[in-house]
Design an enzyme around this catalytic site. Structure first.
Site, short mmCIF file in Angstrom:
data_model
loop_
_atom_site.label_atom_id
_atom_site.label_comp_id
_atom_site.label_asym_id
_atom_site.label_seq_id
_atom_site.Cartn_x
_atom_site.Cartn_y
_atom_site.Cartn_z
N ALA A 239 2.11 -9.24 -4.87
CA ALA A 239 2.33 -9.16 -6.31
C ALA A 239 1.59 -7.93 -6.84
CB ALA A 239 1.79 -10.41 -6.98
N GLU B 54 4.91 -13.89 1.35
CA GLU B 54 5.65 -15.04 0.80
C GLU B 54 7.15 -14.73 0.69
OE1 GLU B 54 2.80 -15.29 -2.53
OE2 GLU B 54 2.76 -17.43 -2.08
N GLU C 31 -4.77 -13.72 -1.07
CA GLU C 31 -4.96 -14.05 -2.49
C GLU C 31 -6.35 -14.58 -2.78
OE1 GLU C 31 -2.26 -14.63 -0.76
OE2 GLU C 31 -0.44 -14.38 -1.96
N GLY D 147 2.14 -11.94 -1.88
CA GLY D 147 3.53 -12.15 -2.27
C GLY D 147 4.51 -11.47 -1.32
#
Ligand SMILES: CCCCCCC[C@H](O)CC(=O)SCCNC(=O)CCNC(=O)[C@H](O)C(C)(C)COP(=O)([O-])OP(=O)([O-])OC[C@H]1O[C@@H](n2cnc3c(N)ncnc32)[C@H](O)[C@@H]1OP(=O)([O-])[O-]
Length: 719
Positions: free
Chosen positions: A61, A103, A123, A100
């Site tokens: 992210a 992910e 994270e 992310g």
């Protein structure tokens, strides 16, 4: 954004484009949504490959978006749309797939990685958890214990380990996108049901409760007050015990708490601060982007005590040739043995060959004639260091950079003793130098920008958090430590115990309180410095006047312990007692408590009850106040420099962002008010006198930390 192409006639190739790490910004997410839709609706496309441009899949992210109102398509539905696609989607992972990014790859049906790629869910190090389904999909894919390990530590794994764990399906040494396209063609038309990770149950795990209890206990111990690791365990537990949809709901709830927490803000600040300190600047206007470092192929270390040995190992591990010099034969042989052992152990841990041949040992300083850079690490004695610098200036080829590892002496004075002061900088390592992350690169008024650039680049190569700082007593780290330690001594005089002070600081998040730390590093170190400063007097005098030295309050407690031969762990006695000299388990010492009682009686001090809040305020605000002085003096270029120093070298809890960030979180007005309060109570303690910068910042409305730099300059120019 994301670019779309059709390759090999029937493969839709989606390329993430957002340099430098293809972070999943709003534009990238929108690009993925659009291009996935396009590929799925194109009847000519049989399968899809997702890759990233410039050899990196995706760094996760976009952390910069976290501080603002997030717009664009959310990640979770985007990843679900990929997983539920009716055509196989293959992730082609080069470089990194982190957070992310991984992910997203876990939402794909297959993952092909280059052998040099690294994958992870880091994270937790940003105060978060993998909240785009990572905490729910990874345990389903690789099992609970392995997923717990990766998610709670945030560690990156190599492609080989990822293959072994089952995170990726194939590893290639060749072009990853080509391999993924070939793979995508080979699986076109196959059933995708078994490939949708969210539909799998977690692999069975015996004694699930016992496992979670054990991991939670371990995580709580090592987290030192950080909340994200605990939330990570809770999220994985949800994956192991709940259906996927409910697990996702739990992931969302836990993330919501973390996302808005001060800890996440602090950890994300640390992430950017660590990168910002590489963009150093000096008061002269010299800067990182206009100063070219000199190449360093060969280096030398002079003096092979504890520091010199660690520095030699750190240099050799970067692949440099190192000449290690120690004039006494016996010490040289001992050092050689110790350095070889450290290199061998380090290489074993990293799974590489030890760089034993990279180090040449010599008793003769002439051996350094052709090196590019020398680090002097002899005993902390200005006369000795001056002599070494003069010898080096005569021996070394023109242009060799001369660095001193002093922690207390004046770098300018040393520079002035050499014919080329512009080639002199401090490289202040922390013991053990091959392990500790921090390096203060100390420049004087005459250090050339090139010398600073070279030392900074070498620090980076050694994997250090390198921070450029100006020259002053104690530089940044130790200068701020002095008032912190003095306040701890004063608190003992007023009624606290080492146990109380240490407990307050350890609950705050330091790995060790000030007294346990002092026992570890040796009480005699500070004693020697105080003697050198003319502060130490025989300990028989009593009353208040005996505790005023050089016009300010002074506590002789540390000196008195040293007079008793209590130097800390190495003598088995210090602020605590130990089973034997060298032992590490600190136990409360009744002798010390009666000594404190007798001391207070001798000096007419009445013990009062001191609580944790006072310990924290007095120790930490005194340290922070010195940080403001340092900023005002231009010794550190910005608050992030101080914070990186404290987080990487002084045990300041990372989830509290560093002392200056902490002051910003607490509120500058509150810090000022408490300092004023304590200053009124202790007028003979100059370090409690609030710094003029702190006052000016409060007067200008307490701007947020990223605006301080502006305020410092503006306010300076107005003076
Ligand atoms: C409620 C909301 C729901 C959200 C859902 C959660 C989603 C997810 O679970 C959360 C995440 O992914 S959290 C994220 C999890 N991911 C991570 O924690 C990975 C963090 N990144 C890294 O570990 C390293 O940067 C890499 C290993 C990727 C590259 O290392 P390298 O080659 O040594 O390069 P470098 O020097 O390190 O960086 C170069 C430049 O890129 C910049 N930048 C980097 N990543 C960025 C990012 N994600 N973003 C923005 N910027 C990022 C970096 O600042 C620097 O900028 P500068 O202006 O030049 O200073």
């Amino acid at each position: 954004m994301a670019e779309y192409n059709r390759v090999s006639e029937c493969v839709g190739l989606i390329t993430l484009r957002n340099p430098p790490v293809n972070a999943l910004s709003a534009a990238v997410r929108q690009g993925i949504v659009d291009t996935v839709q396009r590929a799925l609706s194109d009847p000519n496309v049989k399968s899809v490959v997702i890759c990233g441009q410039n050899g990196i899949f995706c760094g996760g992210a976009d952390i910069k978006e976290f501080g603002s109102n997030m717009t664009g398509p959310p990640l979770i539905p985007m990843i679900h749309a990929i997983e539920s696609a009716n055509k196989p989607v293959v992730a082609a992972i080069e470089g990194s797939a982190l957070g992310g990014g991984l992910e997203l790859a876990l939402g794909c049906h297959y993952r092909i990685a280059h052998s040099k790629a690294r994958l992870g869910l880091p994270e937790v190090s940003l105060g978060l958890l993998p909240a785009a389904g990572g905490s729910q999909r990874l345990p389903r894919l690789i099992g609970v214990p392995a997923a717990l390990n990766l998610i709670t530590t945030g560690r990156h794994v190599t492609a080989a380990e990822a293959l072994q764990l089952g995170i990726v399906d194939q590893v290639t040494d060749h072009n990853t996108v080509d391999a993924a396209v070939k793979f995508a063609l080979s699986v076109a038309g196959r059933s995708l049901d078994p490939r949708r990770i969210s539909t799998h149950p977690c692999p069975q795990q015996p004694d699930l409760d016992a496992l979670f209890e054990e991991v939670m206990q371990k995580v709580r111990q090592s987290a030192r007050g950080a909340i994200a690791p605990i939330a990570c365990v809770q999220a994985v537990r949800a994956a192991a015990t709940l259906p996927y949809a409910q697990g996702m709901e739990r992931e969302r709830e836990l993330m919501a708490t973390l996302f808005t927490s001060g800890q996440a803000r602090a950890l994300q600040y640390c992430f950017f601060a660590e990168r910002a300190v590489g963009r150093w600047r000096m008061p002269s206007g010299a800067r990182w982007d206009t100063s070219k470092p000199r190449p360093v192929h060969k280096a030398a270390v002079i003096g092979l005590g504890t520091m010199g040995r660690g520095i030699t190992v750190a240099l050799a591990q970067t692949g440099l040739s190192v000449i290690a010099v120690e004039t006494q034969e016996k010490q040289l042989m001992e050092a050689k043995q110790a350095i070889s052992g450290m290199l061998e152990r380090g290489a074993k841990r990293r799974g590489v060959a030890p760089a034993l041949d990279g180090v040449i040992y010599s008793q003769n300083i002439q051996a350094v004639a052709d090196v590019d850079l020398v680090i002097e690490a002899v005993f902390e004695d200005i006369a000795l260091k001056t002599k070494v610098f003069q010898q080096l200036s005569a021996v070394c080829k023109p242009g060799t950079l001369l660095c001193t590892n002093t922690s207390a002496l004046d770098v300018d004075q040393l520079a002035s003793e050499t014919p080329n002061p512009e080639l002199v900088v401090g490289m202040h390592f922390f013991a053990p130098a091959h392990v500790m992350k921090l390096l203060e690169v100390v420049y004087g008024p005459r250090s050339s920008p090139q010398a600073v650039a070279t030392a900074m680049q070498l620090g980076k190569k050694m994997g250090k958090a390198s921070v450029a700082v100006g020259n002053c007593r104690g530089f940044v780290g130790n200068r701020m430590l002095k008032p912190y330690i003095e306040e701890a001594f004063f608190l003992l005089e007023e009624g606290a115990t080492p146990e109380l002070v240490d407990q307050a600081l350890e609950e705050f998040g330091f790995p060790m309180g000030v007294f346990r730390m002092s026992d570890l590093s040796g009480l005699d170190v500070g004693w020697r410095v105080r003697k050198g400063d003319g502060l130490v007097e025989p300990g028989t005098a009593s009353g208040r006047s005996a505790r005023i030295r050089q016009g300010r309050r002074y506590s002789p407690l540390g000196d008195l312990l040293c007079e008793e031969g209590r130097f800390g762990q190495k003598t088995g006695r210090g602020w605590y007692q130990y089973d034997k000299p060298g032992s590490r388990v600190a136990r409360s010492d009744p002798w010390l408590h009666s000594f404190l009682g007798a001391y207070r009686a001798q000096h007419g001090l009445v013990a009062r009850r001191i609580d944790h809040q006072e310990v924290l305020e007095r120790c930490l605000y005194a340290l922070i106040n010195e940080g403001f002085h340092i900023l005002d003096d231009g010794i550190a270029a910005g608050p992030e420099d101080i914070d990186v120093i404290y987080v990487s070298g002084y045990g300041w809890p990372r989830h509290r962002g560093g002392p200056m960030f902490y002051a910003n979180m607490v509120g500058l007005a509150k810090v000022l008010e408490r300092l004023e309060h304590y200053q009124q109570l202790h007028p003979e303690v100059p370090h409690l006198q609030p710094s003029s910068l702190l006052r000016r910042l409060v007067a200008s409305g307490s701007p947020p930390i990223h605006k301080w730099g502006e305020a410092i300059k503006k306010l300076h120019s107005q003076l």
